[in-house]
Scaffold this active site. Structure first.
Site, mmCIF file in Angstrom:
data_model
loop_
_atom_site.group_PDB
_atom_site.id
_atom_site.type_symbol
_atom_site.label_atom_id
_atom_site.label_comp_id
_atom_site.label_asym_id
_atom_site.label_seq_id
_atom_site.Cartn_x
_atom_site.Cartn_y
_atom_site.Cartn_z
ATOM 1 C CG ASP A 40 -2.322 -1.208 1.009
ATOM 2 O OD1 ASP A 40 -2.081 -2.242 0.174
ATOM 3 O OD2 ASP A 40 -2.039 -1.228 2.629
HETATM 4 P P1 AP5 Z 1 -0.465 -5.491 3.470
HETATM 5 O O1 AP5 Z 1 -1.034 -6.735 2.122
HETATM 6 O O2 AP5 Z 1 -0.300 -6.545 4.226
HETATM 7 O O3 AP5 Z 1 -0.182 -5.354 2.825
HETATM 8 P P2 AP5 Z 1 0.303 -4.877 1.956
HETATM 9 O O4 AP5 Z 1 0.152 -2.958 1.290
HETATM 10 O O5 AP5 Z 1 -0.042 -5.599 0.227
HETATM 11 O O6 AP5 Z 1 1.353 -5.397 1.798
HETATM 12 P P3 AP5 Z 1 2.497 -6.866 2.035
HETATM 13 O O7 AP5 Z 1 3.701 -6.915 3.265
HETATM 14 O O8 AP5 Z 1 1.600 -7.508 1.748
HETATM 15 O O9 AP5 Z 1 3.167 -6.233 0.516
HETATM 16 P P4 AP5 Z 1 2.960 -7.126 -0.796
HETATM 17 O O10 AP5 Z 1 3.928 -8.134 -0.610
HETATM 18 O O11 AP5 Z 1 1.765 -6.292 -1.538
HETATM 19 O O12 AP5 Z 1 4.260 -5.901 -1.254
HETATM 20 P P5 AP5 Z 1 6.019 -6.435 -1.313
HETATM 21 O O13 AP5 Z 1 6.152 -7.297 -0.594
HETATM 22 O O14 AP5 Z 1 5.953 -6.935 -3.059
HETATM 23 O O15 AP5 Z 1 -2.112 -5.061 4.076
HETATM 24 C C1 AP5 Z 1 -2.162 -3.780 4.759
HETATM 25 C C2 AP5 Z 1 -3.789 -3.501 4.611
HETATM 26 O O16 AP5 Z 1 -4.377 -4.293 3.901
HETATM 27 C C3 AP5 Z 1 -3.508 -3.646 6.106
HETATM 28 O O17 AP5 Z 1 -4.168 -2.364 6.388
HETATM 29 C C4 AP5 Z 1 -5.193 -4.177 5.822
HETATM 30 O O18 AP5 Z 1 -6.501 -3.203 6.753
HETATM 31 C C5 AP5 Z 1 -5.393 -3.958 4.552
HETATM 32 N N1 AP5 Z 1 -7.222 -4.256 4.162
HETATM 33 C C6 AP5 Z 1 -6.608 -6.160 4.744
HETATM 34 N N2 AP5 Z 1 -8.015 -6.755 3.457
HETATM 35 C C7 AP5 Z 1 -8.312 -5.816 3.531
HETATM 36 C C8 AP5 Z 1 -9.625 -5.558 2.378
HETATM 37 N N3 AP5 Z 1 -10.829 -6.614 1.894
HETATM 38 N N4 AP5 Z 1 -10.265 -4.574 2.141
HETATM 39 C C9 AP5 Z 1 -9.890 -3.541 2.490
HETATM 40 N N5 AP5 Z 1 -8.447 -3.558 3.075
HETATM 41 C C10 AP5 Z 1 -8.211 -4.695 3.488
HETATM 42 O O19 AP5 Z 1 6.944 -4.740 -1.201
HETATM 43 C C11 AP5 Z 1 6.383 -3.673 -1.537
HETATM 44 C C12 AP5 Z 1 7.847 -2.902 -1.585
HETATM 45 O O20 AP5 Z 1 7.976 -2.792 -0.133
HETATM 46 C C13 AP5 Z 1 8.460 -3.439 -2.864
HETATM 47 O O21 AP5 Z 1 8.722 -3.026 -4.138
HETATM 48 C C14 AP5 Z 1 9.669 -2.962 -1.584
HETATM 49 O O22 AP5 Z 1 10.290 -0.972 -2.332
HETATM 50 C C15 AP5 Z 1 9.115 -2.492 -0.420
HETATM 51 N N6 AP5 Z 1 9.797 -3.761 0.437
HETATM 52 C C16 AP5 Z 1 8.896 -5.025 0.645
HETATM 53 N N7 AP5 Z 1 10.130 -6.171 1.272
HETATM 54 C C17 AP5 Z 1 11.154 -5.287 1.380
HETATM 55 C C18 AP5 Z 1 12.254 -5.746 2.184
HETATM 56 N N8 AP5 Z 1 12.797 -6.448 2.809
HETATM 57 N N9 AP5 Z 1 13.218 -4.873 2.489
HETATM 58 C C19 AP5 Z 1 13.553 -3.521 1.922
HETATM 59 N N10 AP5 Z 1 12.290 -2.804 1.378
HETATM 60 C C20 AP5 Z 1 11.228 -4.232 0.981
#
Ligand code: AP5
Ligand code: NA
Length: 346
Positions: free
Chosen positions: A300
């Site tokens: 997000d």
């Molecule tokens: P959540 O799914 O946790 O959040 P997200 O933003 O999707 O985060 P993720 O940790 O899943 O990341 P990702 O896998 O999408 O991205 P990636 O790992 O590729 O959800 C959070 C929110 O969702 C909550 O607040 C909740 O309320 C809401 N929610 C749940 N269900 C819902 C529903 N039905 N309707 C509405 N809202 C809902 O990473 C992305 C970027 O992060 C990368 O490109 C990089 O820049 C960085 N990054 C990731 N890992 C690392 C690392 N190890 N080191 C450095 N940078 C990193």
């Protein structure tokens, strides 16, 4: 320094305003509810005790959540100019709604909630096990959003006056007619419409409304698991992310003069920017384990950083680098929260 003096209301988003109830839990907590470590699911009746258990037994933290609202809050934080982004979603009339509104407004977001007096505000259980997080959303009031909220004259004016539109795939479970209406407005006015694949379950169970919206989508975001779930649901032969991206951008589009773009994140591996036949990689600065508080909200925040630049007309390169900056920042903070002033330099 932020250059922008972009106008208020340039960006409109719709989504589920959810209060996150976040706690570190043992693995058997997940097992008890037949959940996996990285799930994102909608709560069924059998999940309802989770929320109370987290509050009573696991020192749960309450954090502003909801995917689109998270992204818009982060965009506002980076822009430092209030009310650039407008948010629509449905809440109840309760303490959780007040908390959400207060956090959103503190971030500078212009919120226009639809309020249902007889349903509680939605919540999302964030079950943290080590570096994993499992989400269980109880949409409650958020599920009651109706298109007439967008048709109220003052809200309709906000939609008409925006220049950029962002809606999550999560909102497909709530109100596809609203999505189609915003998409059609964007299309009629030749303005960018951006969407997110949001979670594997969207492609698995909501493919029909997703496919209905996709022809309007100029930019589609997703992570690895979400892209793969989409490919599987389409029965595409390859699970290769680049191939999936190329097929995604090649799908039917209402406005073919502006070819679709796919932006796929893959954790600490490079972000892929897919346009027609080209695939570009944007490296991620890997964080050391001790710097990571939780990755909740990383995707997000990535979108929020991206949007903060996109609405200023910056190049995709700058937008993606700001996305990575924003995601990196919120990983160092609990949930989708930030601390201090933004430090993104173009
Ligand atoms: P959540 O799914 O946790 O959040 P997200 O933003 O999707 O985060 P993720 O940790 O899943 O990341 P990702 O896998 O999408 O991205 P990636 O790992 O590729 O959800 C959070 C929110 O969702 C909550 O607040 C909740 O309320 C809401 N929610 C749940 N269900 C819902 C529903 N039905 N309707 C509405 N809202 C809902 O990473 C992305 C970027 O992060 C990368 O490109 C990089 O820049 C960085 N990054 C990731 N890992 C690392 C690392 N190890 N080191 C450095 N940078 C990193
Ligand atoms: Na975080």
């Amino acid at each position: 320094r932020i250059s922008s003096n972009i106008r208020e209301g340039i960006l409109v988003g719709c989504g589920n305003p959810l209060l996150d109830i976040s706690a570190v839990v043992p693995l058997d907590f997940l097992q008890k509810y037949s959940m996996n470590e990285d799930d994102a699911i909608l709560a069924e009746d059998r999940h309802m005790p989770i929320y109370g258990e987290l509050v009573q037994g696991y020192q749960a933290e309450f954090l502003a959540g909801g995917s689109v609202q998270n992204s818009l809050r982060i965009a506002q934080w980076i822009l430092r100019q209030p009310r650039v982004a407008v948010f629509f979603g449905c809440v109840g009339e309760d303490r959780y709604a007040s908390i959400l509104k207060e956090k959103a407004q503190a971030a500078g977001l212009d919120v226009h909630y639809q309020v249902k007096t007889d349903v509680p505000t939605g919540t999302c259980a964030v079950l943290i096990t080590g570096t994993h997080r499992s989400l269980c959303a109880n949409l409650a009031a958020a599920n009651n959003f109706t298109i007439d909220h967008l048709e109220e004259p003052s809200n309709k004016a906000l939609v008409d006056n925006a220049q950029y539109y962002y809606i999550s795939g999560f909102f497909l479970t709530v109100n596809p007619p609203s999505i189609m209406q915003v998409a059609a407005t964007a299309h009629a006015k030749q303005r960018p419409f951006l969407m997110n694949l949001s979670a594997p379950f969207i492609s698995q169970f909501y493919m029909a409304p997703l496919l209905a919206a996709l022809p309007y989508v100029d930019i589609i975001f997703g992570n690895e698991a979400e892209a793969q779930a989409f490919a599987e649901a389409q029965q595409w032969p390859s699970g290769d992310l680049r191939e999936i991206g190329k097929r995604l951008v090649a799908m039917e589009k209402k406005n073919p003069t502006r070819p679709r773009i796919a932006i796929l994140t893959q954790g600490c591996d490079p972000v892929l920017l897919i346009q027609q036949d080209s695939v570009q990689e944007f490296p991620v600065t890997k964080l050391a384990a001790h710097e990571i508080v939780d990755t909740n909200g990383a995707g997000d925040a990535f979108v929020g950083g991206f949007l903060s630049q996109f609405v200023q007309g910056k190049s995709l390169d700058v937008c993606i680098r700001c996305g990575n900056y924003a995601a990196g920042h919120i990983i160092k903070n609990p949930g989708c929260t930030y601390s201090g002033e933004p430090e993104f330099v173009e």
